[in-house]
Write an enzyme that holds these catalytic residues in place. Structure first.
Site, mmCIF file in Angstrom:
data_model
loop_
_atom_site.group_PDB
_atom_site.id
_atom_site.type_symbol
_atom_site.label_atom_id
_atom_site.label_comp_id
_atom_site.label_asym_id
_atom_site.label_seq_id
_atom_site.Cartn_x
_atom_site.Cartn_y
_atom_site.Cartn_z
ATOM 1 N N ARG A 190 -34.916 22.939 -1.191
ATOM 2 C CA ARG A 190 -36.384 23.015 -1.225
ATOM 3 C C ARG A 190 -36.903 24.003 -0.174
ATOM 4 N NH1 ARG A 190 -40.465 17.832 -0.492
ATOM 5 N NH2 ARG A 190 -42.398 19.017 -0.232
ATOM 6 N N ASN B 90 -38.743 15.773 -9.773
ATOM 7 C CA ASN B 90 -39.558 16.959 -10.014
ATOM 8 C C ASN B 90 -38.721 18.136 -10.482
ATOM 9 O OD1 ASN B 90 -42.264 16.383 -9.618
ATOM 10 N ND2 ASN B 90 -41.971 16.238 -7.390
ATOM 11 N N CYS C 114 -45.502 10.264 -12.232
ATOM 12 C CA CYS C 114 -45.959 10.965 -11.041
ATOM 13 C C CYS C 114 -46.992 10.105 -10.341
ATOM 14 C CB CYS C 114 -46.577 12.284 -11.468
ATOM 15 S SG CYS C 114 -47.102 13.267 -10.072
ATOM 16 N N HIS D 259 -48.835 17.632 -12.540
ATOM 17 C CA HIS D 259 -49.330 18.505 -11.475
ATOM 18 C C HIS D 259 -50.314 19.544 -12.026
ATOM 19 C CE1 HIS D 259 -45.923 17.456 -8.383
ATOM 20 N NE2 HIS D 259 -46.598 16.411 -8.810
ATOM 21 N N TYR E 296 -53.075 19.694 -7.011
ATOM 22 C CA TYR E 296 -52.231 20.871 -7.255
ATOM 23 C C TYR E 296 -53.002 22.061 -7.847
ATOM 24 C CZ TYR E 296 -48.010 18.400 -5.965
ATOM 25 O OH TYR E 296 -47.057 17.732 -5.248
HETATM 26 C C1 G6P Z 1 -46.717 14.598 -4.373
HETATM 27 C C2 G6P Z 1 -46.191 14.695 -5.749
HETATM 28 C C3 G6P Z 1 -44.773 14.390 -5.873
HETATM 29 C C4 G6P Z 1 -44.000 15.070 -4.781
HETATM 30 C C5 G6P Z 1 -44.527 14.713 -3.428
HETATM 31 C C6 G6P Z 1 -43.909 15.562 -2.342
HETATM 32 O O1 G6P Z 1 -47.556 13.669 -4.151
HETATM 33 O O2 G6P Z 1 -46.939 14.055 -6.697
HETATM 34 O O3 G6P Z 1 -44.356 14.842 -7.124
HETATM 35 O O4 G6P Z 1 -42.671 14.680 -4.860
HETATM 36 O O5 G6P Z 1 -45.863 14.845 -3.328
HETATM 37 O O6 G6P Z 1 -44.072 14.918 -1.137
HETATM 38 P P1 G6P Z 1 -43.308 15.375 0.164
HETATM 39 O O7 G6P Z 1 -43.626 14.351 1.185
HETATM 40 O O8 G6P Z 1 -41.864 15.425 -0.218
HETATM 41 O O9 G6P Z 1 -43.842 16.725 0.468
#
Ligand code: G6P
Length: 437
Positions: A95, A149, A171, A201, A256
């Site tokens: 990531r 995701n 989600c 998203h 998003y």
């Molecule tokens: C969001 C999304 C999720 C995602 C997450 C990431 O709320 O809806 O799909 O996985 O945030 O969160 P993070 O704490 O990993 O940045």
């Protein structure tokens, strides 16, 4: 045998205590006899830490749910009733690359949007399709509930490239929007209902109701009355919306949408973060390390509140409510990712959409919304095309198809930049993209 067998793939995730808490809360309605947490050898240590916490939580709650920890996915899947997937191919290091490489080219670096979303899909889809094959063989009646995701693209791929029909993508964005809007209105979230429609998203709130009365305009006023909108996720900065824009739009964007409607501001913010505190994945790595330290405490037997720092907070409410409604045929309304089947007129019938559904024992039945409003219709269609082309690239390993997906993504400015980013990211993620090499 009485009770259900649930399998969670990616069980060593820091989010697992959320899920376990949700199952404990609902035990009377959803009697889970066995919860199998599955991970890969690299995740063994995390699996053991999270698994021990899960066992302590269940023991404290005094319910007869047996927690199994395993690295053997096939052993776990045998005769499962529900399979949830929350895996991250390449872990958080992948990531970091998804976020950092596009930034070098002046393009948004984000987990599920733009080039990052494409590459997360390319790495993840083959793994999910393998899991689908195992499900077909070992637990053909199970429901697959995917949180991995990019959830929309993954659902699209399962619908098009596997034989699994019983799949739902999930989600926490709709849950999060509902909770934030309830807070803006100063009411309990159960009193709020939102007509959700779009893609994962990329979902819009077409209308908001308070106790059944339409309050969309009031909510739009609240969203645009300050420097921030009050509706966001922990991983997305909220710099407010241009008042006249949202009023003209007349519907609610999701957090998003900022990447699309505020691209330059969001890019600027990402660059500043990358040079100071680090990208979101780098921040999350630290949060995770802290969470795992807490999880190790043998006295801890609840989900620690610190987990709410993660963007996916409360996703277990969505997951557990869904399982509860399928199992009990509750026929309530929940926003999930399913085959469109005509619910949104401008999206192909066979594609995945995120839309309110009636949740029955035969799965979610999407509620038709007709066409999306003209100002957003094109963007939603474009993202759907991107997801379809990306899923095809993930399955075929075709360089040209991947380049097409990268270039048609609205966050990528040109074919040349698309090719540069694609080439660098293919090399960077080589170990997780065997289909391309
Ligand atoms: C969001 C999304 C999720 C995602 C997450 C990431 O709320 O809806 O799909 O996985 O945030 O969160 P993070 O704490 O990993 O940045």
């Amino acid at each position: 045998m009485d009770g259900l067998k649930v399998v969670t793939i990616g069980g060593g995730s820091s989010y697992t205590p959320e899920l376990v808490e949700g199952f404990i809360k609902r035990y009377e309605d959803v009697p889970i006899r066995e919860l199998w947490l599955v991970d890969i050898p690299e995740g063994k240590e995390k699996l053991e830490i999270v698994g021990s916490l899960a066992k302590r939580m269940v023991e404290k709650a005094g319910i007869p749910m047996k927690i199994h920890l395993t690295l053997d996915r096939r052993e776990a899947l045998k005769d499962a009733d529900f399979v949830t997937t929350q895996l991250r191919v390449g872990l958080l290091n992948a990531r970091v690359l998804d976020e950092r490489i596009p930034l070098k080219y002046g393009v948004i670096g984000q987990e599920t949007n733009g080039p990052g979303g494409l590459f997360k899909g390319l790495r993840t889809i083959p793994v999910i399709l393998d899991i689908c094959k195992d499900i077909e063989e070992l637990c053909p009646n199970a429901w697959l509930i995917n949180f991995t995701n990019p959830a929309g693209m993954v659902t699209e791929a399962v619908l098009r490239y596997s034989r699994i029909e019983k799949v739902v993508g999930l989600c926490n964005v709709p849950v999060g929007m509902k909770m934030s809007i309830a807070q803006l209105l100063g009411v309990e979230s159960q009193r709020v209902h939102i007509d959700f429609a779009g893609l994962n998203h990329m979902v819009f709130g077409l209308n908001v109701y308070l106790d059944g009365v339409k309050v969309t305009d009031r909510v739009i006023d609240l969203l645009t009355s300050g420097d921030s909108s009050g509706v966001t996720m922990k991983n997305i900065i909220d710099m407010g919306w241009e008042k006249e824009f949202i009023r003209a739009l007349g519907i609610l964007p999701c957090p998003y949408h900022r990447y699309y409607y505020q691209t330059s501001k969001m890019l600027q913010h990402e660059l500043e973060e990358a040079n100071t505190v680090g990208t979101r994945a780098e921040v999350v790595k630290k949060v995770e390390a802290e969470l795992f330290e807490l999880y190790k405490d043998p006295e801890l037997a609840i989900k620690p509140p610190q987990l709410e720092q993660r963007g996916g907070a409360y996703y277990s409410d969505a997951a557990c409510n869904l399982i509860q409604s399928i199992y009990n045929d509750r026929k309530d309304i929940q926003p999930v990712n399913v085959r469109n089947n005509g619910a949104i007129a401008s999206i192909p019938a066979e594609s995945a959409v995120e839309v309110n559904c009636i949740i029955t024992k035969d799965g979610p039945k999407p509620i038709a919304v007709g066409d999306l409003p003209v100002p957003v219709r094109g963007l939603v269609q474009q993202i759907k095309s991107f997801e379809r082309v990306a899923a095809e690239a993930a399955v075929t390993g075709s360089y040209q198809t991947a380049l097409l997906a990268m270039t048609i993504n609205p966050l990528v400015p040109s074919d040349t930049v698309a090719k540069q980013i694609l080439d660098e990211m293919l090399q960077a993620h080589r170990a997780y993209l065997p289909q391309f090499f």
